[in-house]
Design an enzyme around this catalytic site. Structure first.
Site, PDB file in Angstrom:
ATOM      1  N   HIS A 149       4.307   6.660   5.557  1.00  0.00           N
ATOM      2  CA  HIS A 149       3.109   7.172   6.451  1.00  0.00           C
ATOM      3  C   HIS A 149       1.797   6.281   6.720  1.00  0.00           C
ATOM      4  O   HIS A 149       1.699   7.189   7.928  1.00  0.00           O
ATOM      5  CB  HIS A 149       1.978   7.667   4.816  1.00  0.00           C
ATOM      6  CG  HIS A 149       0.641   7.114   4.357  1.00  0.00           C
ATOM      7  ND1 HIS A 149       1.369   6.040   3.271  1.00  0.00           N
ATOM      8  CD2 HIS A 149       0.227   6.308   4.882  1.00  0.00           C
ATOM      9  CE1 HIS A 149       0.446   4.938   3.002  1.00  0.00           C
ATOM     10  NE2 HIS A 149      -0.773   5.489   3.758  1.00  0.00           N
ATOM     11  N   ASP A 187      -3.305   8.442  -0.715  1.00  0.00           N
ATOM     12  CA  ASP A 187      -3.358   7.372   0.192  1.00  0.00           C
ATOM     13  C   ASP A 187      -4.956   7.255  -0.120  1.00  0.00           C
ATOM     14  O   ASP A 187      -5.133   5.781  -0.340  1.00  0.00           O
ATOM     15  CB  ASP A 187      -3.122   8.096   1.296  1.00  0.00           C
ATOM     16  CG  ASP A 187      -3.512   6.734   2.536  1.00  0.00           C
ATOM     17  OD1 ASP A 187      -2.996   5.517   2.633  1.00  0.00           O
ATOM     18  OD2 ASP A 187      -3.875   7.369   3.644  1.00  0.00           O
ATOM     19  N   HIS A 199       0.880  -1.036  -0.022  1.00  0.00           N
ATOM     20  CA  HIS A 199       0.340  -0.392  -0.245  1.00  0.00           C
ATOM     21  C   HIS A 199       0.544   1.387   0.079  1.00  0.00           C
ATOM     22  O   HIS A 199       0.773   1.926  -1.197  1.00  0.00           O
ATOM     23  CB  HIS A 199      -1.576   0.297   0.794  1.00  0.00           C
ATOM     24  CG  HIS A 199      -1.490   1.396   1.800  1.00  0.00           C
ATOM     25  ND1 HIS A 199      -2.244   2.127   0.461  1.00  0.00           N
ATOM     26  CD2 HIS A 199      -1.628   2.050   2.399  1.00  0.00           C
ATOM     27  CE1 HIS A 199      -3.125   2.667   1.113  1.00  0.00           C
ATOM     28  NE2 HIS A 199      -2.305   2.720   2.360  1.00  0.00           N
ATOM     29  N   ASP A 207     -20.402  18.351 -24.628  1.00  0.00           N
ATOM     30  CA  ASP A 207     -18.936  18.066 -23.802  1.00  0.00           C
ATOM     31  C   ASP A 207     -17.948  16.867 -23.495  1.00  0.00           C
ATOM     32  O   ASP A 207     -17.241  16.346 -23.205  1.00  0.00           O
ATOM     33  CB  ASP A 207     -18.409  19.008 -23.154  1.00  0.00           C
ATOM     34  CG  ASP A 207     -19.145  19.226 -21.677  1.00  0.00           C
ATOM     35  OD1 ASP A 207     -20.339  18.459 -21.655  1.00  0.00           O
ATOM     36  OD2 ASP A 207     -18.625  19.423 -20.817  1.00  0.00           O
ATOM     37  N   GLU A 220       1.821   5.153  12.863  1.00  0.00           N
ATOM     38  CA  GLU A 220       0.492   5.066  13.231  1.00  0.00           C
ATOM     39  C   GLU A 220       0.447   3.590  13.776  1.00  0.00           C
ATOM     40  O   GLU A 220      -0.405   2.344  14.726  1.00  0.00           O
ATOM     41  CB  GLU A 220      -1.016   5.220  12.385  1.00  0.00           C
ATOM     42  CG  GLU A 220      -1.669   6.155  12.836  1.00  0.00           C
ATOM     43  CD  GLU A 220      -3.201   6.365  12.275  1.00  0.00           C
ATOM     44  OE1 GLU A 220      -2.515   5.856  11.368  1.00  0.00           O
ATOM     45  OE2 GLU A 220      -4.146   5.343  13.021  1.00  0.00           O
ATOM     46  N   ASP A 221       0.771   2.255  12.737  1.00  0.00           N
ATOM     47  CA  ASP A 221       0.584   0.911  12.820  1.00  0.00           C
ATOM     48  C   ASP A 221       2.080   0.425  13.220  1.00  0.00           C
ATOM     49  O   ASP A 221       1.962  -0.805  13.146  1.00  0.00           O
ATOM     50  CB  ASP A 221       0.205   0.864  11.480  1.00  0.00           C
ATOM     51  CG  ASP A 221      -1.084   1.006  10.438  1.00  0.00           C
ATOM     52  OD1 ASP A 221      -1.569   1.950  11.894  1.00  0.00           O
ATOM     53  OD2 ASP A 221      -1.718   1.159   9.922  1.00  0.00           O
TER      54      ASP A 221
HETATM   55 MN    MN Z   1      -2.659   4.879   3.773  1.00  0.00          MN
END
Ligand code: MN
Length: 731
Positions: A79, A147, A55, A267, A83-84
């Protein structure tokens, strides 16, 4: 082990991609970030079963394609690490520098929202943090968009409820932000993916319609391109000409929000001409208008007045010799890059960009404006609404007598214009002149209007509450409210109390004495007001929208008074357009957006059923439509199918499309249109084309009153000389 080999390959491919760009990237830093990402997420997996680190690598790849810098790519790889996993921000700072650490912590902050009571409140808090992060470093939000894009690409593996909630949020928040930043590629993919999950049937209808006319339109475009190329070859030899197809979401909006039929959208296909210089743009425009007849009122010069998201181009709609309208867009290569990448074009092919870039500051002024507007509002959900109204709309440009250009959302009135100049101008406004003539205050601003605001210096003068109903921009709304908030507290409390009582009555909420007091106290708390009077005052000056809070009040009321809480399905019907409800009654939902589904084109008289599309109103199908499950109780989500009836008291016309096959002959089209004119049938769109064997197919969209009326039209068409068959078409 084979997985290790493929991991090694994955790493090498990624690094090779970056090296091959020829841009001076910090390969060492990016490579180390990749390794740390892979290591830290070891043993974690996504719902698809893939290793988790796929990811962040995919997110970094999206950002690489946008041309973002080394620090952004490194931060993208890291990123989710803080957090993880066990890796800390301090460690990232030590290894990758303060910029990468700042970006990672920015993204992490935006991601971590605590438990808030409702989805709306969570979303509002999320947006507030995003705006704050953006005002610090815009790259945080570009990472966040990438993300979200990768999460939307892989959303099929998530539970259905997540799919729907995330799709709605993508449409309401992320896509408008991508639009404001001008990152067209990301915006369009986000919108298409969201619509695909929110309204799979509507999405497929459009996909099929595009497919069915693909070959014909491709030939048409080739012919037009050749014609233009031929005329340009001596004058602007370097001109690059390409065809462009509108995004599915773009077509969806026009069909379901503006009620146009597929044939009425000019269009869907456009010709785009990209040239080297600004002068060439106008030269090419002159030549295009010489070859094809321009449609009046359709020319837009976004070069001299760029859209707020920096988009620049000339747009014009012209007719080919057969009278088929199509759009032409003309721009330079630099404008083209900005049109595709928006703010990200700043980083493209540049390293070490100066963050205090003045131009960029100007371009991001809207973020500060939104943050300021939000401070004036006590209602956290207000910000969600302003994003929706301010960001997702087309803009108009009006001019002050001094020649300053003011951007406003389409549909803005002269009051919006006054407040856009300055709140003092708005607050002392008593009238306005457009092009020298006095106009009413609800006059809707058109692009190019020269507007003079007439003010008074009389003491005690201020805006009127009615103005809140006339303005379109959240800027004007919040400034008017700020005035009332400051000047009229006692009056606000009275107005607020009366409004709330009226709304209670309408919703059958009956409380008395102590119970009422306690109930109101509880509601005030949930709305973050210090007292019930504060809540009344906020309702009075419009800081809290009563329509916005009623669902929560009902929920609270049901919790207390009734044992079983009822599901408020209307919560999911976000787009409300009153007029369109005429004609169809949906059981249990008032005033929701109704769209008559295109897969079966239901007409009064047909048996119908509604489907709550979450986010785009209720779509009405014939009960025998192939998209309606045979046994609803056993279907995927039975609760989303609702009973619907034709409102026999409303007399309204409906659009229906019929397909005529005929032997081609002179004046065939004329005879068809004369027959319709004799029956006083209004034609919305007509398309004729040759098909194999000397036959001709005519597709007509007409206004009809009911099923019987349509049958009469069909039999009249069958009587036209040469007609082989007439069918009501499911487009
Ligand atoms: Mn993410």
């Amino acid at each position: 082990m084979s997985e290790n080999v493929s991991r090694k390959e994955k790493y090498e491919n990624f690094i090779k991609m970056i090296k091959d760009s020829g841009v001076n990237y910090d390969i060492d830093k990016i490579g180390r970030a990749y390794k740390l990402c892979e290591q830290a997420h070891e043993g974690q997996f996504r719902s698809s079963g893939e290793p988790f680190f796929y990811h962040p690598v995919a997110v970094a790849t999206i950002l690489f394609e946008l041309g973002m810098d080394s620090d952004t790519l490194a931060a993208a790889l890291l990123h989710d690490v803080v957090e993880d996993t066990d890796v800390t921000i301090e460690e990232i700072e030590k290894q990758f520098g303060s910029d990468v650490a700042m970006l990672v912590s920015g993204v992490t902050k935006v991601t971590q929202i605590g438990k808030l009571p409702s989805r709306e409140e969570q979303q509002a808090e999320n947006i507030r943090r995003m705006l704050l992060a953006m005002s610090e470093d815009i790259r945080v939000i570009i990472i966040k968009l990438a993300d979200r894009l990768h999460n939307m690409r892989t959303i099929d593996c998530r539970p259905l409820k997540n799919q729907l909630d995330n799709s709605l949020e993508t449409l309401e928040v992320y896509a408008p932000i991508a639009h404001r930043l001008g990152i067209r590629t990301v915006k369009e993919e986000l919108e298409d993916l969201a619509i695909k999950h929110l309204d799979p049937v509507g999405y497929k209808e459009i996909e099929d319609s595009l497919q069915s006319v693909k070959e014909y339109r491709q030939q048409f475009l080739e012919k037009i391109k050749a014609k233009i190329k031929n005329r340009l070859k001596d004058i602007v030899p370097n001109a690059h000409i390409e065809g462009r197809v509108k995004s599915i979401h773009g077509i969806y909006r026009k069909m379901y929000m503006q009620g146009k039929s597929f044939d009425e959208i000019y269009d869907i296909y456009a010709v785009r001409i990209i040239v080297d210089t600004l002068n060439d743009c106008y030269n090419v425009l002159g030549i295009v208008h010489d070859i094809f007849r321009p449609l009046p009122g359709r020319f837009k010069d976004y070069i001299s007045t760029p859209k707020p998201n920096m988009y620049q181009s000339l747009h014009t709609t012209v007719l080919d010799r057969e009278g088929v309208p199509f759009e032409v867009q003309i721009r330079t290569w630099e404008m083209h890059r900005t049109a595709e990448l928006g703010i990200a074009a700043h980083w493209k092919y540049k390293e070490n960009i100066d963050k205090s870039d003045k131009k960029m500051e100007e371009r991001l002024a809207w973020i500060r404006q939104l943050l300021d507007a939000q401070k004036e509002s006590d209602d956290v959900e207000e910000i969600v609404r302003s994003i929706k109204t301010d960001l997702s709309q087309e803009d108009v440009f009006a001019i002050t007598p001094k020649g300053d250009v003011i951007n406003l959302p389409a549909g803005s009135t002269v009051i919006d214009f006054a407040y856009a100049i300055h709140s003092a101008v708005g607050n002392s406004m008593i009238g306005a002149k457009v092009d020298g003539r006095i106009v009413p205050l609800n006059h809707v601003v058109q692009t190019g209007d020269v507007i003079e605001i007439i003010t008074t210096s009389a003491p005690g003068h201020g805006p009127s509450r009615d103005w809140l109903k006339m303005v379109k921009s959240s800027e004007a709304r919040s400034k008017i409210r700020a005035w009332f908030k400051k000047e009229k507290r006692a009056e606000n409390i009275e107005t607020g109390r009366a409004e709330l009582e009226r709304e209670f009555k309408r919703n059958n909420i009956a409380l008395s004495g102590e119970m009422a007091e306690e109930f109101l106290q509880k509601i005030a708390e949930r709305l973050h007001c210090n007292s019930v009077d504060d809540m009344y005052a906020a309702i009075g000056y419009g800081g809290i929208s009563i329509q916005g809070i009623i669902p929560r009040i009902k929920e609270e009321y049901n919790k207390r008074v009734k044992a079983a809480p009822s599901v408020d399905v209307s919560k999911y019907v976000v787009s409300q357009r009153k007029t369109s409800t005429d004609g169809v009654i949906v059981e249990g939902i008032d005033n929701c957006l109704i769209k008559l589904s295109r897969c079966c084109d239901p007409l009064p008289g047909d048996d119908i059923i509604g489907f709550i599309t979450r986010g785009h109103g209720v779509s009405i199908h014939k009960t025998d439509c192939t998209n309606v499950p045979k046994d609803i109780s056993k279907s995927f989500e039975p609760e989303r199918w609702v009973k619907a009836y034709w409102d026999t008291t409303a007399r309204e016309s409906f659009k229906s499309t019929i397909t005529i096959m005929a032997i081609d002959r002179p004046a065939l089209l004329a005879d068809v249109t004369i027959a319709l004119a004799n029956m006083r049938v209004a034609i919305h769109a007509i398309n004729a084309r040759e098909i194999k064997g000397g036959n001709c197919q005519i597709v007509i969209t007409v206004s009809i009153e009911n099923l019987q009326h349509l049958q009469n039209i069909i039999s009249a068409m069958q009587k036209v000389d040469g007609v082989i068959s007439v069918e009501r078409s499911a487009q």
